[in-house]
Design a protein around this motif. Structure first.
Motif, PDB file in Angstrom:
ATOM      1  N   THR A  15      15.653  -6.378  -1.822  1.00 58.34           N
ATOM      2  CA  THR A  15      14.370  -7.076  -1.724  1.00 58.34           C
ATOM      3  C   THR A  15      14.368  -8.179  -0.674  1.00 58.34           C
ATOM      4  O   THR A  15      13.308  -8.696  -0.327  1.00 58.34           O
TER       5      THR A  15
ATOM      6  N   HIS B 111      10.779  -7.282  -0.023  1.00 56.86           N
ATOM      7  CA  HIS B 111       9.725  -7.275  -1.037  1.00 56.86           C
ATOM      8  C   HIS B 111       8.512  -8.034  -0.508  1.00 56.86           C
ATOM      9  O   HIS B 111       8.659  -8.994   0.257  1.00 56.86           O
TER      10      HIS B 111
ATOM     11  N   GLU C 281      12.270  -2.531  -1.603  1.00 56.53           N
ATOM     12  CA  GLU C 281      10.900  -2.219  -1.866  1.00 56.53           C
ATOM     13  C   GLU C 281       9.969  -3.031  -0.979  1.00 56.53           C
ATOM     14  O   GLU C 281      10.265  -4.158  -0.627  1.00 56.53           O
TER      15      GLU C 281
ATOM     16  N   ASP D 204       1.312  -7.286  -3.099  1.00 53.17           N
ATOM     17  CA  ASP D 204       1.175  -7.915  -4.408  1.00 53.17           C
ATOM     18  C   ASP D 204       0.139  -9.014  -4.308  1.00 53.17           C
ATOM     19  O   ASP D 204       0.411 -10.104  -3.803  1.00 53.17           O
TER      20      ASP D 204
ATOM     21  N   HIS E  57       5.866  -1.228  -3.962  1.00 51.25           N
ATOM     22  CA  HIS E  57       5.445  -2.149  -5.011  1.00 51.25           C
ATOM     23  C   HIS E  57       3.988  -2.476  -4.754  1.00 51.25           C
ATOM     24  O   HIS E  57       3.625  -2.945  -3.667  1.00 51.25           O
TER      25      HIS E  57
ATOM     26  N   ARG F 188       0.504  -4.319  -6.736  1.00 49.51           N
ATOM     27  CA  ARG F 188      -0.070  -4.957  -7.913  1.00 49.51           C
ATOM     28  C   ARG F 188      -1.372  -5.654  -7.543  1.00 49.51           C
ATOM     29  O   ARG F 188      -1.398  -6.458  -6.605  1.00 49.51           O
TER      30      ARG F 188
ATOM     31  N   HIS G 180       6.584   2.659  -7.261  1.00 49.37           N
ATOM     32  CA  HIS G 180       7.550   2.300  -8.304  1.00 49.37           C
ATOM     33  C   HIS G 180       6.877   1.451  -9.375  1.00 49.37           C
ATOM     34  O   HIS G 180       5.866   0.788  -9.139  1.00 49.37           O
ATOM     35  N   CYS G 181       7.446   1.491 -10.574  1.00 51.00           N
ATOM     36  CA  CYS G 181       6.954   0.687 -11.700  1.00 51.00           C
ATOM     37  C   CYS G 181       5.431   0.763 -11.794  1.00 51.00           C
ATOM     38  O   CYS G 181       4.738  -0.249 -11.819  1.00 51.00           O
TER      39      CYS G 181
ATOM     40  N   ASP H 151      13.677  -1.001 -13.450  1.00 51.98           N
ATOM     41  CA  ASP H 151      13.371  -2.234 -12.720  1.00 51.98           C
ATOM     42  C   ASP H 151      14.195  -3.388 -13.286  1.00 51.98           C
ATOM     43  O   ASP H 151      13.790  -4.550 -13.224  1.00 51.98           O
TER      44      ASP H 151
END
Length: 270
Positions: free
Chosen positions: A43, A68, A97, A101, A133, A135, A159-160, A209
């Motif tokens: 990250t 990240h 990743e 976000d 990633h 969000r 992911h996630c 994760d």
């Protein structure tokens, strides 16, 4: 052999606090739970050497290189060439990743986008998948992935996954995989549970994760790769599938996506 056969934790952070202090035991517990392979995610570029130390110490652990979105301001000059050069290590098998976000907005959004684009171009140049990633950024993530795919193909995984069905559908249409974490076991994750039922079997991955997001029945504990078995069990029941079959399918998907890895032969009997 465990009841899962051979399963993979497709996303963990073995260099993070909570795992690194007890790393050998964490890895042995994962193996004891049937986890035959782990992918430790980078990250921050300045922690890349930590990833290398881990993956060179264990045959069944692989790594990625990336920044990240939270770190996009702290590491603003991520050169495509730097990502490509670091990905030459034989056990670096993916990029990220990376992503967007907008929930925490830990970095300016324009810097997150620049960071994301660098990883996508590195993916094109190396042929390695990106680990995304995302969000609270569905619209921008969909638009960016779709527009970039028109410029040249690349592949990857969301992911996630906790986003909308719309993002899931868009990602699948682009040929991406979707990875489900222990969040799916949470009581308040009803929307995610419904989305998880719709993911085609040949595009599904599972992950922890870790050290975050410990699944039921481990809520409140530090998450670790062994707990991917609990997510597999819950997901199989949710999808009305045999847990061993789900384990085998998600493992095959992992090796299909992260094709730089030579799977154990035969991995089904590992």
């Amino acid at each position: 052999m465990s009841k899962y056969g051979y399963i993979v934790d497709s996303h963990c952070h073995l260099n993070y606090k909570g795992l690194i202090e007890d790393q050998p035991a964490v890895i042995e517990r994962a193996r004891g739970a049937g986890v035959g392979c782990m992918l430790s995610i980078n990250t921050k570029l300045h922690e890349y050497s930590q990833i290398i130390d881990i993956i060179e110490a264990y045959d069944d652990i692989f790594g990625t290189v990336g920044v990240h979105p939270h770190e996009a301001e702290n590491e603003p000059d991520v050169a495509i060439e730097a990502l490509c050069e670091r990905s030459k290590h034989p056990k670096i098998v993916g990029l990220g990743e990376t992503g967007l976000d907008y929930y925490y907005d830990s970095a300016p959004r324009d810097m997150q986008i620049v960071n994301f684009l660098a990883h996508i171009e590195a993916s094109r140049q190396t042929g390695l998948p990106i680990i995304v990633h995302t969000r609270n950024a569905d619209d921008d993530c969909i638009q960016l992935l779709q527009s970039e795919m028109k410029k040249g193909p690349f592949t990857g995984v969301i992911h996630c996954f906790t986003a909308s069905q719309r993002l899931a559908d868009a990602a699948l249409e682009l040929g991406f995989y979707i990875s489900i974490s222990g969040i799916v076991t949470f009581k308040n994750a009803k929307d995610l549970q419904e989305s998880a039922k719709t993911i085609p079997s040949d595009r599904l991955l599972i992950e922890t994760d870790s050290p975050f997001l410990a699944p039921v029945p481990h809520r409140g504990k530090i998450c670790e790769p062994a707990y991917v078995a609990d997510t597999a069990t819950f997901l199989a029941k949710l999808r009305n599938e045999d847990v061993k079959q789900l384990g085998e399918t998600t493992t095959q998907n992992f090796f299909n996506l992260f094709s730089k890895i030579t799977p154990p032969s035969p991995w089904e009997s590992a």
